[in-house]
Design a protein around this motif. Structure first.
Motif, PDB file in Angstrom:
ATOM      1  N   THR A 128       0.902  -1.299  -0.130  1.00  0.00           N
ATOM      2  CA  THR A 128      -0.037  -0.003  -0.078  1.00  0.00           C
ATOM      3  C   THR A 128       0.860   1.134  -0.002  1.00  0.00           C
ATOM      4  O   THR A 128       0.311   2.357   0.033  1.00  0.00           O
ATOM      5  CB  THR A 128      -0.925   0.212   1.240  1.00  0.00           C
ATOM      6  N   GLY A 129       2.195   1.163  -0.057  1.00  0.00           N
ATOM      7  CA  GLY A 129       2.868   2.283   0.157  1.00  0.00           C
ATOM      8  C   GLY A 129       3.448   2.638   1.328  1.00  0.00           C
ATOM      9  O   GLY A 129       4.294   3.771   1.392  1.00  0.00           O
ATOM     10  N   GLN A 130       3.040   1.982   2.422  1.00  0.00           N
ATOM     11  CA  GLN A 130       3.601   2.586   3.672  1.00  0.00           C
ATOM     12  C   GLN A 130       4.899   2.038   4.009  1.00  0.00           C
ATOM     13  O   GLN A 130       5.329   1.092   3.779  1.00  0.00           O
ATOM     14  CB  GLN A 130       2.555   1.795   4.809  1.00  0.00           C
ATOM     15  N   GLN A 131       5.730   3.207   4.574  1.00  0.00           N
ATOM     16  CA  GLN A 131       7.227   3.026   4.681  1.00  0.00           C
ATOM     17  C   GLN A 131       7.496   2.033   6.050  1.00  0.00           C
ATOM     18  O   GLN A 131       6.906   2.092   7.076  1.00  0.00           O
ATOM     19  CB  GLN A 131       7.857   4.179   5.039  1.00  0.00           C
ATOM     20  N   VAL A 132       8.102   0.950   5.698  1.00  0.00           N
ATOM     21  CA  VAL A 132       8.353  -0.170   6.775  1.00  0.00           C
ATOM     22  C   VAL A 132      10.056  -0.276   7.080  1.00  0.00           C
ATOM     23  O   VAL A 132      10.377  -0.865   8.025  1.00  0.00           O
ATOM     24  CB  VAL A 132       7.687  -1.337   6.575  1.00  0.00           C
ATOM     25  N   GLY A 133      10.796   0.150   6.015  1.00  0.00           N
ATOM     26  CA  GLY A 133      12.389   0.106   6.038  1.00  0.00           C
ATOM     27  C   GLY A 133      13.086   1.149   5.773  1.00  0.00           C
ATOM     28  O   GLY A 133      12.238   2.158   5.068  1.00  0.00           O
ATOM     29  N   PHE A 134      14.347   1.129   5.582  1.00  0.00           N
ATOM     30  CA  PHE A 134      15.016   2.065   5.323  1.00  0.00           C
ATOM     31  C   PHE A 134      15.883   1.736   3.953  1.00  0.00           C
ATOM     32  O   PHE A 134      16.266   0.403   3.990  1.00  0.00           O
ATOM     33  CB  PHE A 134      16.043   2.473   6.322  1.00  0.00           C
ATOM     34  N   GLU A 135      16.130   2.535   3.064  1.00  0.00           N
ATOM     35  CA  GLU A 135      17.055   2.215   1.950  1.00  0.00           C
ATOM     36  C   GLU A 135      18.472   1.501   2.193  1.00  0.00           C
ATOM     37  O   GLU A 135      18.896   0.935   1.420  1.00  0.00           O
ATOM     38  CB  GLU A 135      17.425   3.395   1.099  1.00  0.00           C
ATOM     39  N   THR A 136      19.051   1.791   3.191  1.00  0.00           N
ATOM     40  CA  THR A 136      20.089   1.212   3.913  1.00  0.00           C
ATOM     41  C   THR A 136      19.996  -0.020   4.075  1.00  0.00           C
ATOM     42  O   THR A 136      21.096  -0.810   3.850  1.00  0.00           O
ATOM     43  CB  THR A 136      20.646   1.988   4.919  1.00  0.00           C
ATOM     44  N   GLU A 137      18.947  -0.691   4.222  1.00  0.00           N
ATOM     45  CA  GLU A 137      18.693  -2.184   4.194  1.00  0.00           C
ATOM     46  C   GLU A 137      19.142  -2.737   2.859  1.00  0.00           C
ATOM     47  O   GLU A 137      19.859  -3.741   2.819  1.00  0.00           O
ATOM     48  CB  GLU A 137      17.353  -2.623   4.627  1.00  0.00           C
ATOM     49  N   LYS A 203      16.607  15.172   7.317  1.00  0.00           N
ATOM     50  CA  LYS A 203      16.029  13.911   6.937  1.00  0.00           C
ATOM     51  C   LYS A 203      15.862  14.208   5.407  1.00  0.00           C
ATOM     52  O   LYS A 203      16.160  13.274   4.437  1.00  0.00           O
ATOM     53  CB  LYS A 203      14.792  13.742   7.489  1.00  0.00           C
ATOM     54  N   ALA A 204      15.539  15.156   4.784  1.00  0.00           N
ATOM     55  CA  ALA A 204      15.242  15.495   3.096  1.00  0.00           C
ATOM     56  C   ALA A 204      16.651  15.316   2.617  1.00  0.00           C
ATOM     57  O   ALA A 204      16.655  14.872   1.380  1.00  0.00           O
ATOM     58  CB  ALA A 204      14.690  16.820   3.054  1.00  0.00           C
ATOM     59  N   ARG A 205      17.727  15.719   3.207  1.00  0.00           N
ATOM     60  CA  ARG A 205      19.153  15.615   2.726  1.00  0.00           C
ATOM     61  C   ARG A 205      19.638  14.118   2.285  1.00  0.00           C
ATOM     62  O   ARG A 205      20.135  13.965   1.495  1.00  0.00           O
ATOM     63  CB  ARG A 205      20.080  16.391   3.452  1.00  0.00           C
ATOM     64  N   GLU A 206      19.309  13.447   3.729  1.00  0.00           N
ATOM     65  CA  GLU A 206      19.507  12.108   3.673  1.00  0.00           C
ATOM     66  C   GLU A 206      18.562  11.518   2.325  1.00  0.00           C
ATOM     67  O   GLU A 206      19.188  10.226   1.962  1.00  0.00           O
ATOM     68  CB  GLU A 206      19.233  11.426   5.128  1.00  0.00           C
ATOM     69  N   VAL A 207      17.420  11.628   2.372  1.00  0.00           N
ATOM     70  CA  VAL A 207      16.587  11.121   1.246  1.00  0.00           C
ATOM     71  C   VAL A 207      17.027  11.406  -0.125  1.00  0.00           C
ATOM     72  O   VAL A 207      17.192  10.559  -0.907  1.00  0.00           O
ATOM     73  CB  VAL A 207      15.105  11.407   1.524  1.00  0.00           C
ATOM     74  N   VAL A 208      17.573  12.480  -0.304  1.00  0.00           N
ATOM     75  CA  VAL A 208      18.053  12.887  -1.547  1.00  0.00           C
ATOM     76  C   VAL A 208      19.356  12.199  -2.030  1.00  0.00           C
ATOM     77  O   VAL A 208      19.647  11.688  -3.132  1.00  0.00           O
ATOM     78  CB  VAL A 208      18.539  14.251  -1.750  1.00  0.00           C
ATOM     79  N   HIS A 209      20.323  11.801  -0.802  1.00  0.00           N
ATOM     80  CA  HIS A 209      21.373  11.097  -0.797  1.00  0.00           C
ATOM     81  C   HIS A 209      21.208   9.798  -1.040  1.00  0.00           C
ATOM     82  O   HIS A 209      21.830   9.001  -2.045  1.00  0.00           O
ATOM     83  CB  HIS A 209      22.274  11.342   0.255  1.00  0.00           C
ATOM     84  N   ASN A 210      20.071   9.246  -0.443  1.00  0.00           N
ATOM     85  CA  ASN A 210      19.876   7.806  -0.650  1.00  0.00           C
ATOM     86  C   ASN A 210      19.367   7.542  -1.883  1.00  0.00           C
ATOM     87  O   ASN A 210      19.529   6.542  -2.645  1.00  0.00           O
ATOM     88  CB  ASN A 210      18.490   7.132   0.211  1.00  0.00           C
TER      89      ASN A 210
END
Length: 271
Positions: A128-137, A203-210
């Protein structure tokens, strides 16, 4: 432990004494002595078995005509025995820990035999698009896929969305596959930050980096320019298996059993 040793010593002495006394058939106590001797010996064997369990844990596996006797192994163990890693959940920390542990174990077991990774995952979000993990995984799994010596063959089935699609592209070139009815989707990392404006900006800067890291990995796997991948990931982009082949995300579509990357050994033995 000293108490058990003293009991065993006394039991041995009692067995020796009973063996020293060997009455003849005319002795009315002969039968009773033999019964007592058998009882003491059985108790001694049971006590010794108990001592083995206490001192050494579980007993050694039993075999009959070369076949192990005991409960059947669980399904993940059978897959791991055949060098198969299955990702069937979103990329949460527990899934990442298991997948990395399996990859490292298989690398230790053999540095040449390939590893087959089946991917049926919605990435770092739910369906459904709900965030459950991090891209670092996903980044951790991708790094270990490149770190281990055996080639990693990837196969998509069901769905490979977002970070899972990136993992699909990180398999050995020429060995990245998909089943005919799988769906592959490219998207960009999402941020659901809350709190003060400064925290949201961090957090936005981290999302851009990821996002940049994710696009770099996909661009490397697909051999496409980075700006093309970034443009495609700005909005959700669905790819059917044959479209994913044209995009460079995978190399082939598995249409029949003969084209499967690996045939489990226990299936071969049953034929």
């Amino acid at each position: 432990m000293v108490y058990f040793k003293s009991i065993i010593a006394a039991t041995i002495a009692l067995i020796g004494a009973s063996q020293a006394f060997t009455p003849n058939a005319s002795n009315p106590a002969a039968k009773k002595v033999e019964l007592a001797r058998a009882k003491v010996q059985n108790e001694y064997l049971n006590l010794a078995d108990g001592m083995k369990m206490v001192a050494g844990g579980a007993q050694a596996e039993e075999y009959y005509e070369g076949v192990r006797i005991g409960p059947p192994p669980d399904l993940p163990s059978l897959l791991l025995h055949n060098r198969i890693v299955y990702i069937g959940m979103p990329l949460v920390p527990a899934v990442t820990e298991l997948v990395i542990a399996e990859l490292l174990y298989l690398n230790y077991e053999s540095t040449t035999d390939p590893i087959t990774m089946y991917i049926n995952s919605s990435g770092t979000t739910t369906a459904t698009g709900q965030q459950v993990g991090f891209e670092t995984e996903a980044f951790a799994i991708a790094d270990v896929m490149k770190y281990v010596r055996p080639p990693v063959h990837t196969v998509a089935l069901g769905q490979a969305f977002g970070a899972a699609a990136m993992l699909l592209s990180q398999g050995k070139r020429g060995k990245r596959s998909s089943l005919p009815n799988a769906t592959i989707m490219l998207n960009q990392p999402r941020s659901q930050s809350q709190g003060q404006a400064s925290d949201i900006a961090i957090k936005a800067r981290e999302v851009v980096h990821n996002r940049k890291t994710m696009c770099n990995l996909i661009a490397t796997g697909c051999q496409k320019p980075l700006n093309v991948v970034e443009s495609d990931c700005q909005r959700t982009k669905y790819l059917q298996p044959h479209e994913a082949v044209e995009y460079g995300l995978i190399d082939r579509v598995l249409e029949s059993e003969s084209s499967l990357p690996v045939k489990p050994s226990f299936i071969t033995q049953m034929n």
